[in-house]
Scaffold this motif. Structure first.
Motif, short mmCIF file in Angstrom:
data_model
loop_
_atom_site.label_atom_id
_atom_site.label_comp_id
_atom_site.label_asym_id
_atom_site.label_seq_id
_atom_site.Cartn_x
_atom_site.Cartn_y
_atom_site.Cartn_z
N SER A 188 45.67 46.11 46.90
CA SER A 188 45.59 44.89 45.93
C SER A 188 44.12 44.39 46.17
O SER A 188 43.83 43.83 47.41
N LEU A 245 41.98 40.52 45.25
CA LEU A 245 41.76 39.27 44.32
C LEU A 245 40.35 38.90 44.27
O LEU A 245 39.54 38.82 45.27
N SER A 259 35.74 38.84 46.85
CA SER A 259 36.82 39.75 46.63
C SER A 259 37.71 39.71 48.02
O SER A 259 36.93 40.11 49.11
N ASP A 297 30.47 35.15 44.05
CA ASP A 297 31.83 36.04 43.75
C ASP A 297 32.29 36.56 45.01
O ASP A 297 31.80 37.33 45.74
N LYS A 335 38.85 32.07 36.28
CA LYS A 335 37.98 33.26 36.65
C LYS A 335 38.54 33.98 37.78
O LYS A 335 38.18 35.21 38.03
N THR A 336 39.67 33.54 38.23
CA THR A 336 40.56 34.35 39.19
C THR A 336 41.08 35.48 38.56
O THR A 336 42.04 35.57 37.57
N GLU A 337 41.09 36.75 39.19
CA GLU A 337 41.83 38.00 38.59
C GLU A 337 42.41 39.02 40.00
O GLU A 337 41.88 38.85 41.08
N LEU A 338 43.68 39.34 39.63
CA LEU A 338 44.28 40.11 40.49
C LEU A 338 44.46 41.59 39.98
O LEU A 338 44.75 41.83 39.09
N ILE A 339 44.03 42.64 40.80
CA ILE A 339 44.19 44.14 40.45
C ILE A 339 45.00 44.99 41.62
O ILE A 339 44.56 44.88 42.81
#
Length: 644
Positions: free
Chosen positions: A505, A507, A602, A600, A639-643
């Motif tokens: 995962s 973030l 990750s 940015d 703007k926070t994303e979790l994949i």
């Protein structure tokens, strides 16, 4: 409104505190409206609906106000008075309802603009029972701004009244200063003048004030000589590159025949005017097509994007409409308070001494800095393009070297180079633009300052690598590293973690207003702790302190304000101090990886389950947030994303 108008003047909507039946637009221009000193002009529209008993939805006090600036009011007041048509019989009830409006208008100096006896009810008639609208303008000194009104020029809107066409003399236009045409500079004359040019050395040792005066005087003298050899042009919003002398004569004939037709009002005069109009439009169309064909025939990679801009639809810059900000001055203050929070200034320096750790500036460093500068880059307050400095450097390479060398030797960046324009740009795709966060500021510094910044960027980058000030997983704004490298590193780590059948995962985080939060104190302490050369520490501290900026947007009041925090977005060196500033946010992650690209970040983790990944990411996010608070930065939640 026309795009040319909106690009020059700020337009804000004004809401009445009473009802929605009165709306107004406030037009702002720093030069003053209609030749006055008032920077504001209000256009109000009222619909005073009758409300029993003997009341209207818009009171006289709401529509007709005692303002210090120009104020025009138009609308359907639903009242009748002998002032609008002395021949019309008016009943006592109608007279009593209209009296407060006309009495207040008289007391405040408003002037009735309607022509008595001309009705505005649609369809137009001379029925004495028709209602009359009341446009007025005040204070009395601004009545000459009014030209005419007509209720029959515009098509019907479906209302029982025709829309009123009101012609005003335009607000005072912006008198732009003549600008040099650098591409037409007299190279032989400039060469003869500059080939033996020498710059006197500064006093040794100087005070900061003395060094700034020396630099400002030397730069001003040099700039004056350069501008002397370039022809000037006075910019006009109506000037077009495709305009020809033939169009001037055709347009003149069109104007003459049109005025003659309005005066004679005969069929022949109208026919002649119509033919002149068609000739003018056809000639304009041919001129545009010819110019465009010639432009495309010479299109190259250098002007490819210019071609795209010419065919793209024109877009008016979005004007910030912020809560509790009713005019450009309060809007400017709100934006400055949002982007540049006040911080303690670094203490001033006394006498400046040449630092032995500063290696002398070389002609090769200046040449490399100029080679990386785009000729189309927007200039700063002086308006001098990079192409001019490239020409100067070819004629006499010692000029820029002698001008900038003392600044490097003393580790000092003069205040005259830190006064810049901050262009306000709206961020695309925002749901609303009622918050300063929906905009960002691009700083336009003088190009001579950017030349020095590019030199110092190369030096600071080498120092940061040798001192271990940059994390190896930071990929942004560094030589030889790009977003492609960051993506490949992330993909490689994900594939590696997936081999033992682990779930992976990532973030993704974005620092909120990163460049605007760089603290000069904190950055100076980091450089000193890493034993960076003292001249570089002094120069970076000087560059980040005591700056001033002027926000530029349509209708901007052009107020210069001090900026005590942040590194200017748009300066060549700005990304590098920011990378040094946020380096403490990086951390080593077992069975994972942290990668950053400028602002940015990750965070990638792996475990047997996604639930375990979420728990690990929550802990890591708390850690990086704590580190961010220690240096005064935070992360943007939207703007926070979790994949997974």
């Amino acid at each position: 409104m026309s795009l040319n108008f909106l690009q020059k003047f700020a337009v804000l909507q004004f809401f009445s505190s009473e009802r929605d039946d009165f709306r107004a637009l406030d037009v702002f221009t720093p030069q003053g409206c209609f030749g006055s000193n008032f920077p504001r002009f209000r256009i109000g529209n009222a619909y005073a609906r009758p409300l029993p008993p003997n009341l209207h939805s818009v009171s006289p006090e709401a529509a007709l106000q005692d303002l210090e600036f120009s104020h025009l009011v138009a609308g359907d007041f639903n009242i009748h008075n002998t002032a609008t048509d002395p021949s019309r019989p008016v009943f006592a009830k109608e007279e009593s309802e209209s009296a407060p409006y006309f009495s207040l208008a008289t007391d405040l100096g408003f002037t009735l603009l309607n022509t008595p006896g001309i009705y505005t009810r649609f369809p137009f008639s001379e029925d004495p029972q028709t209602k009359c609208d009341i446009p007025g303008v005040g204070p009395p000194a601004h009545v000459p701004a009014f030209r005419s009104w007509d209720a029959s020029l515009l098509p019907s809107t479906g209302s029982d009244h025709g829309p009123i066409y009101i012609a005003l003399r335009p607000p005072t236009p912006h008198n732009d200063k003549p600008r040099p045409r650098w591409q037409e500079a007299d190279c032989p004359g400039l060469t003869d003048r500059l080939k033996n040019w020498q710059i006197a050395p500064p006093p040794d040792p100087p005070s900061p004030n003395q060094l700034d005066k020396w630099f400002s005087s030397a730069l001003s003298t040099l700039t004056t000589v350069i501008e002397h050899w370039a022809p000037c042009t006075r910019p006009s919003p109506k000037s077009q590159a495709w305009w020809t002398p033939l169009l001037t004569s055709v347009r003149k004939e069109f104007a003459i025949t049109t005025r003659k037709a309005k005066r004679l009002r005969t069929p022949n005069s109208y026919t002649t005017a119509r033919q002149a109009k068609l000739s003018y439009f056809k000639a304009s169309k041919r001129a545009k097509a010819t110019y465009w064909a010639d432009f495309l025939a010479t299109t190259s990679p250098d002007n490819f994007w210019t071609s795209k801009q010419l065919v793209a639809p024109r877009k008016t810059s979005r004007f910030p409409a912020l809560p509790n900000a009713a005019d450009p001055v309060t809007i400017t203050n709100a934006l400055l308070d949002h982007f540049f929070l006040p911080e303690d200034l670094l203490p001033g320096r006394g006498r400046l001494t040449k630092n032995p750790s500063a290696s002398p500036l070389t002609k090769e460093e200046i040449r490399l800095a100029l080679s990386k500068s785009s000729p189309s880059s927007a200039p700063g307050l002086d308006g001098i393009l990079y192409s001019v400095w490239k020409k100067v450097n070819v004629i006499n390479p010692s000029i820029i070297l002698e001008l900038l060398s003392p600044l490097v030797a003393f580790g000092y960046h003069p205040p005259s180079l830190k006064n810049a324009n901050g262009v306000l740009l709206d961020k695309p795709g925002k749901v609303s633009y009622d918050s300063p966060a929906s905009f960002h500021i691009i700083v336009l510094l003088k190009t001579i300052s950017k030349i020095l910044e590019r030199v110092m960027t190369v030096r600071l980058s080498a120092i940061a690598k040798s001192k271990g000030l940059l994390h190896p997983n930071q990929y942004g704004s560094l030589p030889g590293l790009s977003s492609t490298d960051a993506c490949l590193a992330l993909i490689h780590e994900i594939k590696t973690l997936q081999r033992p059948r682990l779930e992976v995962s990532t973030l993704f985080l974005d620092i909120k207003a990163g460049f605007d939060n760089v603290n000069a104190y904190t950055l100076r302490a980091r450089l000193l702790a890493a034993h960076a050369p003292s001249y570089m520490v002094d120069w970076v501290s000087s560059f980040l302190s005591a700056t001033t900026g002027t926000l530029v947007f349509q209708g901007s009041p052009n107020l210069s304000a001090p900026v005590s925090v942040g590194t200017p977005q748009g300066a060549p060196i700005s990304p590098l101090p920011f990378l040094l500033y946020v380096d403490p946010l990086h951390m080593l992650i077992p069975r994972g990886l942290m990668v950053s690209y400028v602002d940015d970040f990750s965070i990638t983790v792996a475990s047997p389950s996604y639930r375990g990944n979420i728990r690990r990411l929550q802990g890591l996010f708390n850690t990086i947030s704590t580190r961010g608070r220690d240096i005064g930065v935070s992360f943007s939640v939207p703007k926070t994303e979790l994949i997974h």
